[in-house]
Enzyme design. Sequence first.
Site, PDB file in Angstrom:
ATOM      1  N   SER A  92      37.085  36.448  35.887  1.00  5.10           N
ATOM      2  CA  SER A  92      36.832  35.835  34.589  1.00  5.10           C
ATOM      3  C   SER A  92      37.182  34.340  34.618  1.00  5.10           C
ATOM      4  O   SER A  92      37.878  33.864  35.528  1.00  5.10           O
ATOM      5  CB  SER A  92      37.700  36.524  33.541  1.00  5.10           C
ATOM      6  OG  SER A  92      39.059  36.280  33.853  1.00  5.10           O
ATOM      7  N   GLU A  95      33.894  32.176  41.543  1.00 10.05           N
ATOM      8  CA  GLU A  95      32.695  32.904  41.071  1.00 10.05           C
ATOM      9  C   GLU A  95      33.089  33.557  39.751  1.00 10.05           C
ATOM     10  O   GLU A  95      33.771  34.581  39.749  1.00 10.05           O
ATOM     11  CB  GLU A  95      32.297  33.985  42.089  1.00 10.05           C
ATOM     12  CG  GLU A  95      31.894  33.459  43.435  1.00 10.05           C
ATOM     13  CD  GLU A  95      30.468  32.944  43.450  1.00 10.05           C
ATOM     14  OE1 GLU A  95      29.774  33.029  42.413  1.00 10.05           O
ATOM     15  OE2 GLU A  95      30.056  32.423  44.487  1.00 10.05           O
ATOM     16  N   CYS A 146      28.209  40.135  36.400  1.00 13.99           N
ATOM     17  CA  CYS A 146      28.320  38.721  36.006  1.00 13.99           C
ATOM     18  C   CYS A 146      26.952  38.120  35.717  1.00 13.99           C
ATOM     19  O   CYS A 146      26.789  37.328  34.801  1.00 13.99           O
ATOM     20  CB  CYS A 146      29.015  37.924  37.101  1.00 13.99           C
ATOM     21  SG  CYS A 146      28.289  38.173  38.725  1.00 13.99           S
ATOM     22  N   GLU A 200      30.951  35.701  26.820  1.00 14.22           N
ATOM     23  CA  GLU A 200      30.324  36.722  27.664  1.00 14.22           C
ATOM     24  C   GLU A 200      30.642  38.104  27.082  1.00 14.22           C
ATOM     25  O   GLU A 200      31.811  38.432  26.868  1.00 14.22           O
ATOM     26  CB  GLU A 200      30.902  36.607  29.083  1.00 14.22           C
ATOM     27  CG  GLU A 200      30.357  37.634  30.042  1.00 14.22           C
ATOM     28  CD  GLU A 200      31.022  37.568  31.427  1.00 14.22           C
ATOM     29  OE1 GLU A 200      32.255  37.421  31.493  1.00 14.22           O
ATOM     30  OE2 GLU A 200      30.294  37.662  32.426  1.00 14.22           O
TER      31      GLU A 200
HETATM   32  P1  NAP Z   1      39.785  38.907  35.876  1.00 16.13           P
HETATM   33  O1  NAP Z   1      40.649  39.455  34.821  1.00 16.13           O
HETATM   34  O2  NAP Z   1      39.751  37.430  36.067  1.00 16.13           O
HETATM   35  O3  NAP Z   1      40.212  39.637  37.229  1.00 16.13           O
HETATM   36  C1  NAP Z   1      39.609  39.354  38.475  1.00 16.13           C
HETATM   37  C2  NAP Z   1      40.669  39.372  39.554  1.00 16.13           C
HETATM   38  O4  NAP Z   1      41.580  38.279  39.312  1.00 16.13           O
HETATM   39  C3  NAP Z   1      41.535  40.630  39.542  1.00 16.13           C
HETATM   40  O5  NAP Z   1      41.917  40.937  40.863  1.00 16.13           O
HETATM   41  C4  NAP Z   1      42.747  40.186  38.718  1.00 16.13           C
HETATM   42  O6  NAP Z   1      43.872  40.960  38.961  1.00 16.13           O
HETATM   43  C5  NAP Z   1      42.911  38.782  39.231  1.00 16.13           C
HETATM   44  N1  NAP Z   1      43.647  37.871  38.351  1.00 16.13           N
HETATM   45  C6  NAP Z   1      43.430  37.638  37.049  1.00 16.13           C
HETATM   46  N2  NAP Z   1      44.305  36.690  36.593  1.00 16.13           N
HETATM   47  C7  NAP Z   1      45.063  36.327  37.655  1.00 16.13           C
HETATM   48  C8  NAP Z   1      46.133  35.403  37.826  1.00 16.13           C
HETATM   49  N3  NAP Z   1      46.597  34.665  36.823  1.00 16.13           N
HETATM   50  N4  NAP Z   1      46.688  35.297  39.048  1.00 16.13           N
HETATM   51  C9  NAP Z   1      46.242  36.036  40.088  1.00 16.13           C
HETATM   52  N5  NAP Z   1      45.212  36.939  39.975  1.00 16.13           N
HETATM   53  C10 NAP Z   1      44.643  37.068  38.775  1.00 16.13           C
HETATM   54  O7  NAP Z   1      38.286  39.355  35.712  1.00 16.13           O
HETATM   55  P2  NAP Z   1      37.736  40.675  35.064  1.00 16.13           P
HETATM   56  O8  NAP Z   1      37.557  40.427  33.634  1.00 16.13           O
HETATM   57  O9  NAP Z   1      38.481  41.886  35.466  1.00 16.13           O
HETATM   58  O10 NAP Z   1      36.337  40.719  35.830  1.00 16.13           O
HETATM   59  C11 NAP Z   1      35.145  40.529  35.224  1.00 16.13           C
HETATM   60  C12 NAP Z   1      34.747  39.068  35.248  1.00 16.13           C
HETATM   61  O11 NAP Z   1      34.333  38.720  36.567  1.00 16.13           O
HETATM   62  C13 NAP Z   1      33.569  38.784  34.360  1.00 16.13           C
HETATM   63  O12 NAP Z   1      33.767  37.602  33.668  1.00 16.13           O
HETATM   64  C14 NAP Z   1      32.428  38.656  35.353  1.00 16.13           C
HETATM   65  O13 NAP Z   1      31.348  37.891  34.865  1.00 16.13           O
HETATM   66  C15 NAP Z   1      33.115  38.016  36.505  1.00 16.13           C
HETATM   67  N6  NAP Z   1      32.364  38.206  37.744  1.00 16.13           N
HETATM   68  C16 NAP Z   1      31.797  37.115  38.338  1.00 16.13           C
HETATM   69  C17 NAP Z   1      31.031  37.267  39.483  1.00 16.13           C
HETATM   70  C18 NAP Z   1      30.383  36.095  40.168  1.00 16.13           C
HETATM   71  O14 NAP Z   1      29.998  36.216  41.324  1.00 16.13           O
HETATM   72  N7  NAP Z   1      30.243  34.943  39.529  1.00 16.13           N
HETATM   73  C19 NAP Z   1      30.855  38.548  40.036  1.00 16.13           C
HETATM   74  C20 NAP Z   1      31.451  39.629  39.399  1.00 16.13           C
HETATM   75  C21 NAP Z   1      32.219  39.441  38.256  1.00 16.13           C
HETATM   76  P3  NAP Z   1      44.330  42.145  37.965  1.00 16.13           P
HETATM   77  O15 NAP Z   1      43.270  43.192  38.012  1.00 16.13           O
HETATM   78  O16 NAP Z   1      45.599  42.610  38.575  1.00 16.13           O
HETATM   79  O17 NAP Z   1      44.487  41.520  36.611  1.00 16.13           O
END
Ligand code: NAP
Length: 456
Positions: free
Chosen positions: A208, A229, A263, A360
């Site tokens: 995210s 990403e 995403c 989003e």
């Molecule tokens: P997220 O909360 O940012 O989590 C993604 C990863 O980051 C997880 O392993 C999470 O760990 C870790 N994380 C989050 N905050 C962190 C911090 N402060 N320090 C270290 N690690 C941290 O994302 P999500 O909401 O689960 O995933 C969905 C998002 O990913 C959506 O916005 C989607 O659009 C995006 N996405 C983008 C792409 C691309 O290629 N552009 C592809 C797929 C998904 P934890 O699980 O332990 O919190």
Amino acid sequence: MAYKTTNPYTNEVEKEYTQSSPQEVEQALAAGHKLYQQWRSGAGLAERKTVITKLGQLLRERRTALAEIMTRDMGKLIGEAEGEVDLCASFCDYYVQKADEFLAPEPIYTPTGNAYVLKQASGIIMAVEPWNFPFYQIARVFIPNFLVGNPMILKDASNCPTSAQAFADLVAEAGAPTGSLTNLFVDYDQVGEIIADKRVQGVCLTGSERGGKAVATEAAKNLKKNTMELGGNDAFLVLPDADIDKLAKIIPAARLYNAGQVCTSSKRFIVPDNLYDEFLSRAKEAFANVKMGDPLDRTTTLAPMNSQRAKEKLQKQVDLAIENGAHVYYGNQPVDLPGQFFMPTILTDISKDNPVFDQELFGPVMVVYKYHDLDEAIALANDSSFGLGNTVFGEDVQKARQVAAKIEAGMTWINAGWASLPELPFGGIKHSGYGRELAKQGILSFVNEHLVYEAE
Ligand code: NAP
């Protein structure tokens, strides 16, 4: 931070994992750094290609068993999970075939002597990855970096630890030496400590905007190169000459694949007034015909969302949209199933001052806008903090190409929904992040482009 597999269809906790200790973190860093020192001159590529070839074979042989692990972790349909395993295997084929070409020294003409650029490993990469494509997200960073000679430490999402460990185990079984890919169950502070370690030279995150900002801040504080990403609020821009039957065929996958948790899935459909009513009616038909149920049952067509938290967040966003004037054209009713199901929903009449206009919606919710003038539609597509992957759909391909060139995004598909293939560079602009994964661009992300100059 609790790493556990909670099956989103049954809500049962199936597996729990203990947090990695400081000693385990140090072991991963030491083993990775040792490999980097062996590989940094360019040595060992042939052996690494053999490992990746074997990894591709194992992925194909264990396709369904591996797919089931992902389905249990985060709920995706078994058929979609199998497709994900196949895609990872295709990354193995592609990079094994192309590694020599992509990593070959590049001669530079200079009248003053002889010069060339070596494509060398730069060090350990800290990879932070999400749950929505548990294998694919790891594969698309691990495979090219391993071939380069960059060892990787993985911190995967806390809700899909079984998938992350299964992928790391498979890499070891394929013959990769210890330290090539170490999956750790670390908290955010430990991620910061690993990034700060001088043996780590790169950071990649898929996730995210919030997670991206936090991890990119750690990388910047420690001057570590990074790729991000992040999310998207991508437009699917329908042109006035679009064939509605062709359109109707791709709407379900464009929005509902992976329960809408992609995403690059199209989130905002921008439709001309001549097709608007018909578009809504076809989208409603598609949404009403989904079959929600057990994602391991091959007749199910809409999976549960990945977690209770994700479902609650989406519901809050939909409620907020409605409070601020959005119209529910279809859906937004409770689903009488125990899992984390969200009824496919179609929203219209989201004005620019609606708080969710620029957010989003990460689930099976489609937002539809009507336009009259094409410039107005392009402006609406570009009126977003994000810029990941958009679609332009119309019969006149020349016209569609002109429109595609005006879209602010890292990727645009013409007459197709989003897609990811090994040879297509993947990434966004604006708050969707920076850097590219896959293709030649992906393998070069963390390469040390080492200039060697010889005087005459
Ligand atoms: P997220 O909360 O940012 O989590 C993604 C990863 O980051 C997880 O392993 C999470 O760990 C870790 N994380 C989050 N905050 C962190 C911090 N402060 N320090 C270290 N690690 C941290 O994302 P999500 O909401 O689960 O995933 C969905 C998002 O990913 C959506 O916005 C989607 O659009 C995006 N996405 C983008 C792409 C691309 O290629 N552009 C592809 C797929 C998904 P934890 O699980 O332990 O919190």
